[in-house]
Design a protein around this motif. Structure first.
Motif, PDB file in Angstrom:
ATOM      1  N   THR A 173       0.840  -1.192   0.000  1.00  0.00           N
ATOM      2  CA  THR A 173       0.000   0.000   0.000  1.00  0.00           C
ATOM      3  C   THR A 173       0.878   1.246   0.000  1.00  0.00           C
ATOM      4  OG1 THR A 173      -1.682  -1.167   1.293  1.00  0.00           O
ATOM      5  CG2 THR A 173      -1.856   1.239   1.184  1.00  0.00           C
ATOM      6  N   ARG A 174       0.588   2.183  -0.908  1.00  0.00           N
ATOM      7  CA  ARG A 174       1.289   3.475  -0.899  1.00  0.00           C
ATOM      8  C   ARG A 174       0.558   4.370   0.089  1.00  0.00           C
ATOM      9  NH1 ARG A 174      -0.002   5.155  -5.428  1.00  0.00           N
ATOM     10  NH2 ARG A 174      -1.232   6.926  -4.774  1.00  0.00           N
ATOM     11  N   VAL A 175       1.235   4.775   1.124  1.00  0.00           N
ATOM     12  CA  VAL A 175       0.566   5.447   2.234  1.00  0.00           C
ATOM     13  C   VAL A 175       0.464   6.956   2.054  1.00  0.00           C
ATOM     14  CG1 VAL A 175       1.131   3.661   3.903  1.00  0.00           C
ATOM     15  CG2 VAL A 175       2.750   5.514   3.505  1.00  0.00           C
ATOM     16  N   GLU A 176       1.259   7.532   1.138  1.00  0.00           N
ATOM     17  CA  GLU A 176       1.140   8.965   0.890  1.00  0.00           C
ATOM     18  C   GLU A 176       1.709   9.315  -0.482  1.00  0.00           C
ATOM     19  OE1 GLU A 176       4.117  11.621   2.879  1.00  0.00           O
ATOM     20  OE2 GLU A 176       4.361   9.882   4.214  1.00  0.00           O
ATOM     21  N   SER A 177       1.419  10.541  -0.936  1.00  0.00           N
ATOM     22  CA  SER A 177       1.898  11.065  -2.209  1.00  0.00           C
ATOM     23  C   SER A 177       1.450  10.173  -3.369  1.00  0.00           C
ATOM     24  CB  SER A 177       3.423  11.215  -2.162  1.00  0.00           C
ATOM     25  OG  SER A 177       3.901  11.800  -3.353  1.00  0.00           O
ATOM     26  N   PHE A 178       2.131  10.288  -4.505  1.00  0.00           N
ATOM     27  CA  PHE A 178       1.785   9.492  -5.683  1.00  0.00           C
ATOM     28  C   PHE A 178       2.988   8.711  -6.200  1.00  0.00           C
ATOM     29  CE2 PHE A 178       3.454  13.503  -7.154  1.00  0.00           C
ATOM     30  CZ  PHE A 178       4.249  13.173  -8.232  1.00  0.00           C
ATOM     31  N   ALA A 179       4.167   8.934  -5.591  1.00  0.00           N
ATOM     32  CA  ALA A 179       5.400   8.305  -6.063  1.00  0.00           C
ATOM     33  C   ALA A 179       6.058   7.524  -4.922  1.00  0.00           C
ATOM     34  CB  ALA A 179       6.352   9.365  -6.609  1.00  0.00           C
ATOM     35  N   ASN A 180       7.305   7.105  -5.135  1.00  0.00           N
ATOM     36  CA  ASN A 180       8.037   6.287  -4.168  1.00  0.00           C
ATOM     37  C   ASN A 180       7.263   5.029  -3.801  1.00  0.00           C
ATOM     38  OD1 ASN A 180      10.602   7.661  -3.538  1.00  0.00           O
ATOM     39  ND2 ASN A 180       9.256   9.341  -2.916  1.00  0.00           N
ATOM     40  N   TYR A 197      10.679   6.697  -9.086  1.00  0.00           N
ATOM     41  CA  TYR A 197       9.792   6.221 -10.139  1.00  0.00           C
ATOM     42  C   TYR A 197      10.436   5.037 -10.857  1.00  0.00           C
ATOM     43  CZ  TYR A 197       8.041  11.034  -9.610  1.00  0.00           C
ATOM     44  OH  TYR A 197       7.573  12.218  -9.121  1.00  0.00           O
ATOM     45  N   SER A 198       9.594   4.121 -11.344  1.00  0.00           N
ATOM     46  CA  SER A 198      10.124   3.034 -12.176  1.00  0.00           C
ATOM     47  C   SER A 198      10.405   3.543 -13.577  1.00  0.00           C
ATOM     48  CB  SER A 198       9.117   1.874 -12.228  1.00  0.00           C
ATOM     49  OG  SER A 198       7.864   2.303 -12.747  1.00  0.00           O
TER      50      SER A 198
END
Length: 295
Positions: free
Chosen positions: A29-36, A84-85
């Motif tokens: 789960t990405r917990v914040e922002s839109f990247a990393n 980013y990938s």
């Protein structure tokens, strides 16, 4: 050739700074922002072994979607996981990433490009890393009527000499009153690739002694070779970038040989109930109910 996987697939403990892994290591789960949100498979993939994930949660307000691919870089060797990938990880070399879009995910082969050149599709437009954004509305991901019919009769997806069991390649609807009806619609591949419950996998298919092609599978359909001539003499890890509008994904375990005891129990339970939601009426552990409803 059928890949025999005896490995329980998990995400690698080395991942983007905004990623949280659950206790099983199978949900990211990405917990914040839109990247990393870059994640890797914990182990290198075997030839023909698919790394399959399901989109669990979306987040409105962002532009862009999930990205998947392969890398020859050992995640443990990375000092810092790229933000980013695309393009960061790819610029490090030995990485092949594909951006999933709502419509245009089918790879157009060179022989097909000439036939559709007048339509404005350039050579290799979807080959390599994919489009950053969704293009013109189309029907490329839906498949023909013939493909829809064969979905119900074919037990395996065939990619060259690779055989992948189909029973896990297509997601199921969110448990609810009409789940038993919606599940049949899911099997017609009407689900958009970027929608919740969509299942997306990546694998590599050997083409020679030391090269392979990367294939993306979306809801049971092979999108073609999205990267060709990948060196296969070094270990290849799956890459999943939980990017932008995609917020949470989970790994779907694919069984290539005999079904596990867990799967046999699930099938026995499902065989003797009216529909999926009737499982709630049974006196079973909540974890087992959840497994039977979602798988």
């Amino acid at each position: 050739m059928e890949a025999l996987s005896d490995q329980f697939q998990e995400f690698h403990p080395k991942h983007g700074t905004n990623i949280f892994l659950d206790h099983s290591g199978t949900q990211a789960t990405r917990v914040e922002s839109f990247a990393n949100g870059v994640c890797f498979s914990k182990y290198p993939l075997k030839p023909g072994e698919i790394f399959l994930i399901e989109i669990e949660e979306k987040e409105l307000g962002w532009c862009g979607h999930l990205r998947v691919g392969l890398t020859a870089k050992d995640p443990s060797s990375l000092e810092v996981v790229p933000e980013y990938s695309i393009p960061d990880l790819m610029e490090l070399g030995d990485s092949w990433i594909f951006a999933i879009t709502r419509n245009h995910n089918k790879v157009i082969e060179e022989s097909e490009v000439q036939a559709v050149g007048e339509a404005g599709l350039g050579a290799g437009r979807r080959l390599g890393h994919g489009d950053e954004e969704d293009g013109v509305q189309g029907d490329e991901g839906g498949g023909s009527n013939n493909k829809t019919k064969t979905f119900f009769t074919d037990t395996h997806l065939y990619i060259d000499t690779i055989r992948i069991p189909k029973d896990k390649l297509v997601g199921r609807s969110r448990p609810g009153r009409f789940s038993h009806i919606l599940d049949d619609l899911y099997k017609t591949n009407a689900l958009p690739p970027t929608a919740r419950r969509s299942r997306i996998g990546v694998l590599y298919v050997p083409k020679s002694k030391d090269t392979a092609d990367m294939h993306i599978v979306i809801n049971g359909e092979d999108m073609g070779a999205s990267a060709k001539g990948i060196p296969s003499t070094t270990p290849l890890y799956a890459v999943v970038d939980v990017f932008a509008a995609t917020k949470c994904v989970r790994i779907v375990q694919v069984e290539y040989g005999f079904s596990s005891l867990q799967t046999l129990c699930r099938k026995a339970i499902q065989k003797h109930i009216v529909h999926r939601m009737a499982i709630d009426w049974l006196q079973l552990p909540e974890a087992l109910k959840h497994y039977c409803k979602y798988e």
